[in-house]
Write a protein that holds these residues in place. Structure first.
Motif, PDB file in Angstrom:
ATOM      1  N   LYS A  20       0.700  -1.168  -0.153  1.00 29.14           N
ATOM      2  CA  LYS A  20       0.180   0.241  -0.083  1.00 29.14           C
ATOM      3  C   LYS A  20       0.810   1.242  -0.186  1.00 29.14           C
ATOM      4  O   LYS A  20       0.643   2.133  -0.505  1.00 29.14           O
ATOM      5  CB  LYS A  20      -0.730   0.010   1.384  1.00 29.14           C
ATOM      6  CG  LYS A  20      -2.135  -0.936   1.249  1.00 29.14           C
ATOM      7  CD  LYS A  20      -3.027  -1.246   2.420  1.00 29.14           C
ATOM      8  CE  LYS A  20      -3.598   0.346   2.498  1.00 29.14           C
ATOM      9  NZ  LYS A  20      -4.609   0.221   3.874  1.00 29.14           N
ATOM     10  N   GLY A  21       1.827   1.007   0.827  1.00 30.44           N
ATOM     11  CA  GLY A  21       2.890   2.359   0.899  1.00 30.44           C
ATOM     12  C   GLY A  21       3.469   2.717  -0.643  1.00 30.44           C
ATOM     13  O   GLY A  21       3.628   3.609  -0.898  1.00 30.44           O
ATOM     14  N   GLY A  22       3.840   1.501  -1.245  1.00 28.94           N
ATOM     15  CA  GLY A  22       4.203   1.870  -2.687  1.00 28.94           C
ATOM     16  C   GLY A  22       3.188   2.561  -3.578  1.00 28.94           C
ATOM     17  O   GLY A  22       3.761   3.272  -4.350  1.00 28.94           O
ATOM     18  N   TRP A  23       2.256   2.223  -3.549  1.00 26.39           N
ATOM     19  CA  TRP A  23       0.956   2.465  -4.208  1.00 26.39           C
ATOM     20  C   TRP A  23       0.663   3.907  -3.932  1.00 26.39           C
ATOM     21  O   TRP A  23       0.716   4.962  -5.017  1.00 26.39           O
ATOM     22  CB  TRP A  23      -0.237   2.035  -4.177  1.00 26.39           C
ATOM     23  CG  TRP A  23      -0.213   0.577  -5.517  1.00 26.39           C
ATOM     24  CD1 TRP A  23      -0.046  -0.771  -4.919  1.00 26.39           C
ATOM     25  CD2 TRP A  23      -0.677   0.579  -6.553  1.00 26.39           C
ATOM     26  NE1 TRP A  23      -0.239  -1.573  -6.057  1.00 26.39           N
ATOM     27  CE2 TRP A  23      -0.771  -0.662  -7.120  1.00 26.39           C
ATOM     28  CE3 TRP A  23      -1.419   1.719  -7.366  1.00 26.39           C
ATOM     29  CZ2 TRP A  23      -0.938  -0.877  -8.462  1.00 26.39           C
ATOM     30  CZ3 TRP A  23      -1.683   1.301  -8.645  1.00 26.39           C
ATOM     31  CH2 TRP A  23      -1.701   0.163  -9.204  1.00 26.39           C
ATOM     32  N   LEU A  24       0.768   4.251  -2.715  1.00 27.89           N
ATOM     33  CA  LEU A  24       0.537   5.616  -2.075  1.00 27.89           C
ATOM     34  C   LEU A  24       1.772   6.733  -2.662  1.00 27.89           C
ATOM     35  O   LEU A  24       1.295   7.764  -3.059  1.00 27.89           O
ATOM     36  CB  LEU A  24       0.329   5.637  -0.785  1.00 27.89           C
ATOM     37  CG  LEU A  24       0.074   6.990  -0.061  1.00 27.89           C
ATOM     38  CD1 LEU A  24      -1.231   7.717  -0.608  1.00 27.89           C
ATOM     39  CD2 LEU A  24       0.013   6.962   1.508  1.00 27.89           C
ATOM     40  N   THR A  25       3.025   6.112  -2.498  1.00 31.32           N
ATOM     41  CA  THR A  25       4.074   6.856  -2.868  1.00 31.32           C
ATOM     42  C   THR A  25       4.031   7.386  -4.436  1.00 31.32           C
ATOM     43  O   THR A  25       4.135   8.454  -4.735  1.00 31.32           O
ATOM     44  CB  THR A  25       5.502   6.246  -2.648  1.00 31.32           C
ATOM     45  OG1 THR A  25       5.345   5.982  -1.202  1.00 31.32           O
ATOM     46  CG2 THR A  25       6.680   7.077  -3.099  1.00 31.32           C
ATOM     47  N   ALA A  26       3.611   6.274  -5.310  1.00 35.62           N
ATOM     48  CA  ALA A  26       3.515   6.413  -6.691  1.00 35.62           C
ATOM     49  C   ALA A  26       2.726   7.620  -7.004  1.00 35.62           C
ATOM     50  O   ALA A  26       2.699   8.591  -7.926  1.00 35.62           O
ATOM     51  CB  ALA A  26       3.318   5.135  -7.394  1.00 35.62           C
ATOM     52  N   TRP A  27       1.397   7.515  -6.307  1.00 34.91           N
ATOM     53  CA  TRP A  27       0.274   8.368  -6.448  1.00 34.91           C
ATOM     54  C   TRP A  27       0.514   9.826  -5.907  1.00 34.91           C
ATOM     55  O   TRP A  27       0.365  10.819  -6.714  1.00 34.91           O
ATOM     56  CB  TRP A  27      -1.121   8.044  -5.841  1.00 34.91           C
ATOM     57  CG  TRP A  27      -2.164   8.473  -6.268  1.00 34.91           C
ATOM     58  CD1 TRP A  27      -2.413   9.603  -7.370  1.00 34.91           C
ATOM     59  CD2 TRP A  27      -3.540   7.956  -6.072  1.00 34.91           C
ATOM     60  NE1 TRP A  27      -3.661   9.654  -7.595  1.00 34.91           N
ATOM     61  CE2 TRP A  27      -4.348   8.957  -6.903  1.00 34.91           C
ATOM     62  CE3 TRP A  27      -3.951   7.123  -5.327  1.00 34.91           C
ATOM     63  CZ2 TRP A  27      -5.942   8.847  -6.832  1.00 34.91           C
ATOM     64  CZ3 TRP A  27      -5.568   6.954  -5.225  1.00 34.91           C
ATOM     65  CH2 TRP A  27      -6.335   7.765  -6.055  1.00 34.91           C
ATOM     66  N   LEU A  28       1.213   9.996  -5.100  1.00 33.66           N
ATOM     67  CA  LEU A  28       1.733  11.159  -4.504  1.00 33.66           C
ATOM     68  C   LEU A  28       2.676  11.770  -5.504  1.00 33.66           C
ATOM     69  O   LEU A  28       2.778  12.976  -5.605  1.00 33.66           O
ATOM     70  CB  LEU A  28       2.362  11.184  -3.154  1.00 33.66           C
ATOM     71  CG  LEU A  28       1.322  10.771  -2.080  1.00 33.66           C
ATOM     72  CD1 LEU A  28       1.957  10.238  -0.693  1.00 33.66           C
ATOM     73  CD2 LEU A  28       0.526  12.160  -1.764  1.00 33.66           C
ATOM     74  N   LEU A  29       3.780  11.188  -6.015  1.00 37.41           N
ATOM     75  CA  LEU A  29       4.812  11.554  -7.099  1.00 37.41           C
ATOM     76  C   LEU A  29       3.715  12.031  -8.106  1.00 37.41           C
ATOM     77  O   LEU A  29       4.224  13.013  -8.660  1.00 37.41           O
ATOM     78  CB  LEU A  29       5.618  10.403  -7.382  1.00 37.41           C
ATOM     79  CG  LEU A  29       6.583  10.101  -6.249  1.00 37.41           C
ATOM     80  CD1 LEU A  29       7.400   8.954  -6.792  1.00 37.41           C
ATOM     81  CD2 LEU A  29       7.682  11.260  -5.866  1.00 37.41           C
TER      82      LEU A  29
END
Length: 367
Positions: A20-29
């Motif tokens: 989940k953290g990876g997906w959230l990081t990608a979306w924030l970028l």
């Protein structure tokens, strides 16, 4: 998207090396945020973190959330505008094998993040993520509401219930003063599926690993019913909550459930049958085998009421069940069979999700 609230802002994500953290990081970028991550390690091989090359795209801190001094140093030095606390031990089977790690990570780790936030002297929004497992689950047929009791009959659920009590106590003890610059919110979700998950003892992960190697997957709880949702669904909720807290104080300290519609409840057998169609299994029995071996307690039924999120945040789930299955299957197919650039592919899936949300008039799609 999200009223451009994250553009140019510094956002700290704990647990950014996880699924989940990876997906959230990608979306924030994609939202043009400056992302800072803190995690103890990379929890799986392969991992979303490594396959997307996240380390080269953000500022990465390697630290254990159970280390109070480390968490205080990161938050003090980075001075984030937003904090999304996702770091956790999230696997039920692991909680039985190592209850101490589970409880210290999920409960004490949450306390350390809150304790570090006490030193913040600038406006900061913190969204604390727990789980639908925080509820004292009596397996009734209607969805749990945010006012229902927390608890848990197993160690994992208990650790999440404990985290909720810690958040509540810190909120009332330290963050109620209007002069305090920190605004807190709580997000609860569960049974999230999506590409890039390789965690232990998760049904979709087990399927994709086995099917990519031409093996039949073994399942232990074929009749267990879950409200399956794509990972971007609760993430859109967490980002909506962060946006609402940044704009006004009205929701400070409030908890919100983020889950799919009731019609997305499916048994494990139904889920596997639908996923298997994307891997060209003509018969269900060619895709999986039921072992009947359940070495630990797992809830048979657990779903959430999301009425509060709809009322206060105007948030609602975006994808239907068929779209969820399609999105999950295509990500893994692109990874295992097509060997795609998975960072670009992940951003494409986020853009597609945003496009569907915009067509369906979701309020968070506004600029």
């Amino acid at each position: 998207m999200f009223h451009n609230i994250y553009s140019g802002k510094k956002v700290l994500v704990t647990g950014h090396t996880g699924f989940k953290g990876g997906w959230l990081t990608a979306w924030l970028l994609k939202l043009e945020a400056e992302v800072v991550g803190v995690s103890r390690d990379v929890p799986t091989i392969p991992s979303m973190f490594e396959e997307l090359g996240i380390a080269s795209r953000i500022r990465h801190h390697q630290a254990d959330i159970r280390d109070l001094a480390a968490m205080q140093a990161v938050i003090r030095d980075e001075r984030p505008d937003f904090v999304f606390h996702l770091a956790a031990q999230a696997i039920v089977s692991v909680s039985y094998a190592d209850p101490v790690e589970t409880i210290t990570t999920n409960a004490v780790g949450t306390m350390n993040v809150l304790e570090a936030l006490r030193q913040v002297d600038h406006p900061c929004v913190a969204v604390m993520i727990t789980s639908d497992k925080c509820y004292d689950n009596v397996e009734w047929v209607w969805g749990y509401r945010e006012t229902d009791p927390v608890g848990g009959k197993d160690v994992y659920s208990g650790s999440k219930g404990a985290a909720e009590l810690i958040i509540k106590s810190y909120l009332h003890s330290f963050f109620q003063d209007k002069s305090n610059p920190v605004r807190l919110g709580i997000g609860r979700a569960g049974n999230v599926i999506g590409g890039g998950d390789w965690a232990k003892d998760r049904i979709v992960v087990d399927c994709m690993r086995a099917w990519s190697e031409g093996r039949i997957v073994e399942i232990r709880s074929p009749s267990a019913t879950r409200p399956w949702q794509h990972v971007l669904e609760p993430l859109s909720g967490y980002l909506s909550l962060g946006m609402a807290l940044a704009k006004a104080d009205a929701l400070h300290g409030e908890a919100f459930n983020f889950g799919p519609r009731a019609e997305q409840n499916r048994t494990v057998v139904e889920l596997l049958g639908d996923l298997g169609k994307y891997w060209n299994f003509a018969r269900a029995e060619d895709a999986y085998r039921i072992t009947g071996n359940i070495p630990f307690h797992e809830a048979g039924l657990l779903k959430l009421s999301c009425d509060k999120a709809l009322f206060h945040l105007k948030w609602e789930p975006n994808l239907d069940y068929a779209e969820t299955i399609k999105t999950v299957s295509e990500w893994y197919y692109a990874y295992y069979r097509e060997k795609r650039d998975m960072y670009a592919y992940t951003l494409d899936q986020i853009a597609t999700y945003e496009g569907i949300a915009s067509e369906r008039n979701r309020i968070w799609t506004k600029t």
